[in-house]
Design a protein around this motif. Structure first.
Motif, PDB file in Angstrom:
ATOM      1  N   CYS A 179      39.401   8.876  -2.937  1.00 58.43           N
ATOM      2  CA  CYS A 179      40.077  10.158  -2.670  1.00 58.43           C
ATOM      3  C   CYS A 179      39.272  11.280  -2.126  1.00 58.43           C
ATOM      4  O   CYS A 179      38.050  11.193  -2.694  1.00 58.43           O
TER       5      CYS A 179
ATOM      6  N   THR B 225      50.939  12.766  -5.368  1.00 59.07           N
ATOM      7  CA  THR B 225      50.560  14.141  -5.038  1.00 59.07           C
ATOM      8  C   THR B 225      51.532  14.812  -3.577  1.00 59.07           C
ATOM      9  O   THR B 225      52.192  15.984  -3.849  1.00 59.07           O
TER      10      THR B 225
ATOM     11  N   ALA C 210      45.983  15.549   8.313  1.00 56.92           N
ATOM     12  CA  ALA C 210      46.776  14.112   8.376  1.00 56.92           C
ATOM     13  C   ALA C 210      45.936  13.011   7.886  1.00 56.92           C
ATOM     14  O   ALA C 210      45.741  11.864   8.578  1.00 56.92           O
TER      15      ALA C 210
ATOM     16  N   GLY D 115      44.676  10.709   4.058  1.00 56.72           N
ATOM     17  CA  GLY D 115      45.299  10.116   2.996  1.00 56.72           C
ATOM     18  C   GLY D 115      46.633  10.659   2.633  1.00 56.72           C
ATOM     19  O   GLY D 115      47.828  10.258   2.466  1.00 56.72           O
ATOM     20  N   LEU D 116      46.456  11.922   2.140  1.00 52.59           N
ATOM     21  CA  LEU D 116      47.519  12.829   1.662  1.00 52.59           C
ATOM     22  C   LEU D 116      48.568  12.989   2.758  1.00 52.59           C
ATOM     23  O   LEU D 116      49.678  12.990   2.531  1.00 52.59           O
TER      24      LEU D 116
ATOM     25  N   MET E   4      47.049  20.313   3.321  1.00 54.41           N
ATOM     26  CA  MET E   4      46.375  19.277   2.653  1.00 54.41           C
ATOM     27  C   MET E   4      44.841  19.605   2.753  1.00 54.41           C
ATOM     28  O   MET E   4      44.144  18.365   2.537  1.00 54.41           O
TER      29      MET E   4
ATOM     30  N   THR F  46      42.188  26.774   7.359  1.00 55.92           N
ATOM     31  CA  THR F  46      43.766  26.191   7.412  1.00 55.92           C
ATOM     32  C   THR F  46      44.690  27.016   6.575  1.00 55.92           C
ATOM     33  O   THR F  46      45.868  27.261   6.938  1.00 55.92           O
TER      34      THR F  46
ATOM     35  N   GLY G 197      45.124  20.907  -0.764  1.00 56.09           N
ATOM     36  CA  GLY G 197      43.773  20.581  -0.497  1.00 56.09           C
ATOM     37  C   GLY G 197      42.765  21.656  -1.405  1.00 56.09           C
ATOM     38  O   GLY G 197      43.332  22.715  -1.582  1.00 56.09           O
TER      39      GLY G 197
ATOM     40  N   GLY H 120      43.208   5.865   7.192  1.00 59.89           N
ATOM     41  CA  GLY H 120      44.067   6.163   6.003  1.00 59.89           C
ATOM     42  C   GLY H 120      43.714   6.509   4.764  1.00 59.89           C
ATOM     43  O   GLY H 120      43.118   7.683   4.447  1.00 59.89           O
TER      44      GLY H 120
HETATM   45  P1  NAD Z   1      41.273  12.905   3.847  1.00 63.15           P
HETATM   46  O1  NAD Z   1      39.801  13.139   4.144  1.00 63.15           O
HETATM   47  O2  NAD Z   1      41.765  11.577   3.807  1.00 63.15           O
HETATM   48  O3  NAD Z   1      42.152  13.948   4.836  1.00 63.15           O
HETATM   49  C1  NAD Z   1      41.668  15.236   5.077  1.00 63.15           C
HETATM   50  C2  NAD Z   1      42.279  15.405   6.550  1.00 63.15           C
HETATM   51  O4  NAD Z   1      42.100  16.782   6.939  1.00 63.15           O
HETATM   52  C3  NAD Z   1      41.222  14.801   7.801  1.00 63.15           C
HETATM   53  O5  NAD Z   1      42.256  14.112   8.360  1.00 63.15           O
HETATM   54  C4  NAD Z   1      40.765  15.676   8.417  1.00 63.15           C
HETATM   55  O6  NAD Z   1      40.533  15.366   9.799  1.00 63.15           O
HETATM   56  C5  NAD Z   1      41.739  16.789   8.292  1.00 63.15           C
HETATM   57  N1  NAD Z   1      40.919  18.338   8.333  1.00 63.15           N
HETATM   58  C6  NAD Z   1      39.708  18.856   8.005  1.00 63.15           C
HETATM   59  N2  NAD Z   1      39.609  20.087   8.407  1.00 63.15           N
HETATM   60  C7  NAD Z   1      40.783  20.452   9.131  1.00 63.15           C
HETATM   61  C8  NAD Z   1      41.070  21.589   9.684  1.00 63.15           C
HETATM   62  N3  NAD Z   1      40.184  22.360   9.626  1.00 63.15           N
HETATM   63  N4  NAD Z   1      42.425  21.654  10.239  1.00 63.15           N
HETATM   64  C9  NAD Z   1      43.257  20.684  10.005  1.00 63.15           C
HETATM   65  N5  NAD Z   1      42.723  19.407   9.757  1.00 63.15           N
HETATM   66  C10 NAD Z   1      41.649  19.478   8.990  1.00 63.15           C
HETATM   67  O7  NAD Z   1      41.406  13.485   2.503  1.00 63.15           O
HETATM   68  P2  NAD Z   1      42.751  13.504   1.273  1.00 63.15           P
HETATM   69  O8  NAD Z   1      41.939  12.335   0.337  1.00 63.15           O
HETATM   70  O9  NAD Z   1      43.869  13.308   2.028  1.00 63.15           O
HETATM   71  O10 NAD Z   1      42.745  14.603   0.365  1.00 63.15           O
HETATM   72  C11 NAD Z   1      43.075  16.119   1.255  1.00 63.15           C
HETATM   73  C12 NAD Z   1      42.664  17.196   0.360  1.00 63.15           C
HETATM   74  O11 NAD Z   1      43.644  16.997  -0.673  1.00 63.15           O
HETATM   75  C13 NAD Z   1      41.237  17.103  -0.565  1.00 63.15           C
HETATM   76  O12 NAD Z   1      40.982  18.529  -0.410  1.00 63.15           O
HETATM   77  C14 NAD Z   1      41.520  16.392  -1.949  1.00 63.15           C
HETATM   78  O13 NAD Z   1      40.603  17.222  -2.786  1.00 63.15           O
HETATM   79  C15 NAD Z   1      43.095  16.977  -2.254  1.00 63.15           C
HETATM   80  N6  NAD Z   1      43.728  16.498  -3.200  1.00 63.15           N
HETATM   81  C16 NAD Z   1      44.522  17.297  -4.186  1.00 63.15           C
HETATM   82  C17 NAD Z   1      45.203  16.909  -4.923  1.00 63.15           C
HETATM   83  C18 NAD Z   1      45.999  17.686  -5.866  1.00 63.15           C
HETATM   84  O14 NAD Z   1      46.683  17.359  -6.857  1.00 63.15           O
HETATM   85  N7  NAD Z   1      46.326  18.963  -5.574  1.00 63.15           N
HETATM   86  C19 NAD Z   1      45.222  15.552  -5.178  1.00 63.15           C
HETATM   87  C20 NAD Z   1      44.655  14.579  -4.461  1.00 63.15           C
HETATM   88  C21 NAD Z   1      43.807  15.131  -3.313  1.00 63.15           C
END
Ligand code: NAD
Ligand code: ZN
Length: 344
Positions: A38, A154, A177, A179-180, A244, A250, A268, A336
């Motif tokens: 993650c 989540t 877009a 993983g989450l 996210m 963002t 995020g 993904g």
């Molecule tokens: P990931 O790296 O798989 O996906 C992040 C995506 O954001 C990528 O596709 C990336 O290209 C895109 N991105 C980056 N900067 C951007 C911008 N300025 N504009 C648009 N898109 C942009 O990450 P993930 O594992 O999906 O996690 C996403 C976030 O969610 C992380 O910050 C993680 O810590 C957080 N998270 C939160 C919880 C919660 O409970 N709140 C749980 C899990 C993950």
């Protein structure tokens, strides 16, 4: 056994030789099928040296596998059962835990999930403290299903709390877009089929994937995307903005495309801040920062996956390549979700 562990803050995690843990009374030993990588782990890797979590611990807070051994008094599961592990382990007795919201356990000392302060799933085996954290997977393969326990849960929780806003004519925007976000797009389609779903990302490849996951529009992050959302919504803004990423640009976008009476939901942990005052976000727009989801919601997520309505794009890595998986995630090269598969 081998385990991929945080040993020192701000240093890369390491593959180390550790003892196979033994399940105590009521606990369960899980043979790990898959442990998702993650983006939160990347944030932790950059955390300051005085972060109040005990080191070392094994990474992996998004886990699935097979029951290997039941501790004394643990019942309800048999050896070999494929299970998904619910991640936020609460006290089990406070008001929130009693309704399955162990993600919001009211005992601050208790909620330390495996992989986030206690040993997680990037090892051959992990101990889960109670059978109440195990969800039967049925025919789903643990190597593919692991991301259901965080990326999907989540996103599911973040969408579900806003479905009353997502009727015909409504718009939901998913910023980020990965993983989450990919899960959020599919959950939006499954729960709120009438809503228009817009994906926003900096990566054209992620936007292509977002379209295959059901996004109606896929926009490159920036001013044009803000304008396009305004056009799609006839100037009203989006009913739901799911951020996210949570970084400065963002969150700025989220504020600009928020709608009167809408929701801006910050998932995020990108370190940005959202200024809130009378004029922005839009009037009576609610801002929330949900953390993970509940046990009943995880059961609903598994049902959606069993029905084929959500599916994670999984890339499997053996335990020896866990470090490489995180490098690829850091560089935006995972399509993904990267899933570590210690037992092949
Ligand atoms: P990931 O790296 O798989 O996906 C992040 C995506 O954001 C990528 O596709 C990336 O290209 C895109 N991105 C980056 N900067 C951007 C911008 N300025 N504009 C648009 N898109 C942009 O990450 P993930 O594992 O999906 O996690 C996403 C976030 O969610 C992380 O910050 C993680 O810590 C957080 N998270 C939160 C919880 C919660 O409970 N709140 C749980 C899990 C993950
Ligand atoms: Zn996570």
């Amino acid at each position: 056994m081998k385990a991929f562990q945080f040993v020192e803050w701000q240093k890369p995690a390491e593959l180390r030789e550790v003892e196979v843990p033994e399940p105590g009374p009521g606990q369960v030993l899980i043979k790990i099928g898959g442990a998702g990588a993650c983006h939160s782990d990347l944030h932790i890797m950059e955390a300051p040296a005085d972060t109040p979590l005990p080191l070392p611990f094994t990474l992996g807070h998004e886990n699935a596998g097979w029951v290997e051994e039941l501790g004394a008094g643990a019942t309800g599961f048999a050896v070999g059962d494929p299970v998904l592990v619910y991640g936020p382990w609460g006290c089990g007795t406070c008001g929130n835990c009693r309704v399955g919201m162990e993600n919001y356990c009211q005992d601050p000392g208790q909620n330390k999930p495996g992989g986030l302060g206690r040993d997680g799933g990037m090892a051959d085996y992990m101990v889960v403290p109670s059978t109440r954290f195990l969800i039967p997977l049925g025919t789903l393969d643990p190597r593919e299903a692991a991301p259901l326990s965080d990326a999907a849960l989540t996103s599911y929780h973040a969408v579900k709390r806003s479905t009353h806003l997502l009727g015909p004519g409504s718009t939901a925007v998913v910023i980020g877009a990965g993983g989450l976000g990919q899960m959020a797009i599919q959950v939006l389609k499954a729960l709120s089929a009438a809503a228009t779903v817009v994906a926003v990302d900096t990566s054209p490849a992620k936007l292509e994937t977002a379209k295959t996951m059901g996004a109606d529009e896929a926009l490159v992050s920036g001013d044009d995307a803000v304008q396009r959302v305004k056009d799609i919504t006839r100037g009203q803004g989006a009913n739901l903005v799911l951020d996210m990423v949570g970084a400065k640009p963002t969150l700025e976008m989220a504020a600009q495309i928020s709608r009167v009476l809408g929701h801006v939901t910050i998932v995020g942990l990108g370190g940005g801040a959202l200024p809130v005052n009378f004029h922005s976000p839009a009037k009576e727009c609610s801002v929330a920062s949900p953390y993970w989801g509940s046990i009943p919601e995880l059961m609903e997520v598994v049902s959606l996956a069993q029905a084929g309505k959500i599916r994670m794009l999984v890339e499997q890595f053996p335990l020896e390549r866990a470090g490489e998986a995180y490098h690829l995630l850091h560089d935006g090269e995972i399509k993904g979700r990267a899933v570590i598969t210690p037992n092949g």
